[in-house]
Design a protein around this motif. Structure first.
Motif, mmCIF file in Angstrom:
data_model
loop_
_atom_site.group_PDB
_atom_site.id
_atom_site.type_symbol
_atom_site.label_atom_id
_atom_site.label_comp_id
_atom_site.label_asym_id
_atom_site.label_seq_id
_atom_site.Cartn_x
_atom_site.Cartn_y
_atom_site.Cartn_z
ATOM 1 N N ASP A 54 46.282 26.258 34.892
ATOM 2 C CA ASP A 54 45.687 26.568 36.186
ATOM 3 C C ASP A 54 45.429 28.071 36.214
ATOM 4 O O ASP A 54 45.740 28.792 35.252
ATOM 5 N N GLY A 55 44.878 28.552 37.294
ATOM 6 C CA GLY A 55 44.578 29.965 37.388
ATOM 7 C C GLY A 55 45.383 30.645 38.482
ATOM 8 O O GLY A 55 45.890 29.987 39.394
ATOM 9 N N PRO A 56 45.519 31.950 38.336
ATOM 10 C CA PRO A 56 45.001 32.828 37.282
ATOM 11 C C PRO A 56 45.637 32.506 35.929
ATOM 12 O O PRO A 56 46.809 32.157 35.848
ATOM 13 N N LEU A 57 44.818 32.661 34.883
ATOM 14 C CA LEU A 57 45.222 32.297 33.522
ATOM 15 C C LEU A 57 45.147 33.525 32.625
ATOM 16 O O LEU A 57 44.194 34.307 32.713
ATOM 17 N N PHE A 71 37.346 28.790 30.084
ATOM 18 C CA PHE A 71 38.248 28.704 31.228
ATOM 19 C C PHE A 71 37.848 29.623 32.370
ATOM 20 O O PHE A 71 38.203 29.360 33.529
ATOM 21 N N GLN A 72 37.120 30.709 32.093
ATOM 22 C CA GLN A 72 36.744 31.589 33.191
ATOM 23 C C GLN A 72 35.748 30.930 34.149
ATOM 24 O O GLN A 72 35.543 31.424 35.261
ATOM 25 N N HIS A 75 38.763 29.201 36.341
ATOM 26 C CA HIS A 75 39.795 30.014 36.966
ATOM 27 C C HIS A 75 39.556 31.492 36.633
ATOM 28 O O HIS A 75 38.879 31.825 35.664
ATOM 29 N N GLU A 76 40.187 32.366 37.409
ATOM 30 C CA GLU A 76 40.293 33.758 36.968
ATOM 31 C C GLU A 76 41.013 33.768 35.623
ATOM 32 O O GLU A 76 42.094 33.185 35.482
ATOM 33 N N THR A 77 40.420 34.407 34.628
ATOM 34 C CA THR A 77 40.980 34.403 33.277
ATOM 35 C C THR A 77 41.002 35.823 32.723
ATOM 36 O O THR A 77 39.987 36.521 32.748
ATOM 37 N N PHE A 115 50.421 35.586 36.757
ATOM 38 C CA PHE A 115 49.587 34.450 36.369
ATOM 39 C C PHE A 115 50.251 33.123 36.735
ATOM 40 O O PHE A 115 51.473 33.007 36.779
#
Length: 236
Positions: A54-57, A71-72, A75-77, A115
């Motif tokens: 899950d995010g943030p990652l 993944f971005q 989620h925030e990556t 994270f």
């Protein structure tokens, strides 16, 4: 001096690769190619990997950013690499947040609970070098993830025949453990040896003791990658 690995990926991305990237062990040589580091991370047919993240990652040892790019969009990556060259490659490929940092010194780079999830695939966790090192890494990973955090790491099963057949494989008398000593060569430069401590899934489970993590699931690859396993971790 940039590592041969980082330089080869950088040159490949910018169309300047001058020769193959080689794995060496004494006189033994393999030329695996670098395309695999640039292939798009294909969607999981059973959604196994996204289901555990899950995010943030934070994407640790992100290489050329193949997983971060995927993944971005969800989620925030934050993609982490030790090499400025690889950070530049990721940024040029469109990774929105690529940073130079040491995945084995996470407390120096990120605050507590930064994270929700962490990803370390590409067998980088084996660079912890020892059971003690793996436990310390998992402890740092627990520090920078939330109390309900999750993580996925991977590794080569030291007891699998495909792993035992690798150029740089070294046995260990202890069950579920082995070593790899990889030396990379590119464009006339031979890098420093990389020492990998190979752990079985049971040994990863053992290393989680006292770190706040538990092993939630394990899966093995297919199509010739049945010696590679992924471990999904969750907070206890």
């Amino acid at each position: 001096m940039p590592s041969p690995f980082a330089q080869a990926l950088y040159d490949h991305h910018f169309g300047e690769q001058s020769g193959p990237l080689r794995y060496r062990n004494g006189e033994g040589i393999e030329e695996p190619g670098v395309d695999i580091y640039f292939d798009e991370a294909a969607p999981e047919p059973d959604d196994w990997l996204p289901a555990h993240l899950d995010g943030p990652l934070v994407d640790l040892g992100a290489g050329a950013g193949r997983h971060a790019l995927a993944f971005q969009e969800r989620h925030e990556t934050v993609a982490v690499e030790r090499s400025d060259l690889l950070v530049e490659v990721m940024e040029d490929r469109g990774v929105r947040d690529a940073r130079r940092a040491d995945m084995f010194a996470l407390r120096e780079h990120f605050e507590r609970d930064r994270f929700r999830s962490a990803l370390a695939v590409g067998t980088q966790a084996s660079l912890a070098r020892s059971m003690q090192g793996l436990r310390a890494f998992l402890g740092d990973l627990a520090h920078v993830t939330t109390p309900d955090g999750t993580a996925v790491i991977d590794g080569f099963d030291p007891d699998h025949e495909r792993t035992r057949g690798k150029l740089d494989y070294y046995e260990d008398p202890s069950d579920g453990l082995a070593y790899r000593v990889m030396q990379l060569e590119y464009d006339g430069t031979l890098g420093e040896p990389w020492l990998y401590r190979l752990f079985s899934p049971d040994r990863v489970r053992e290393a989680t003791a006292g770190t706040g993590w538990r092993v939630a699931d394990v899966r093995y690859g297919d199509d010739g990658w049945d010696h590679l396993f992924e471990v999904a971790l969750e907070k206890r």
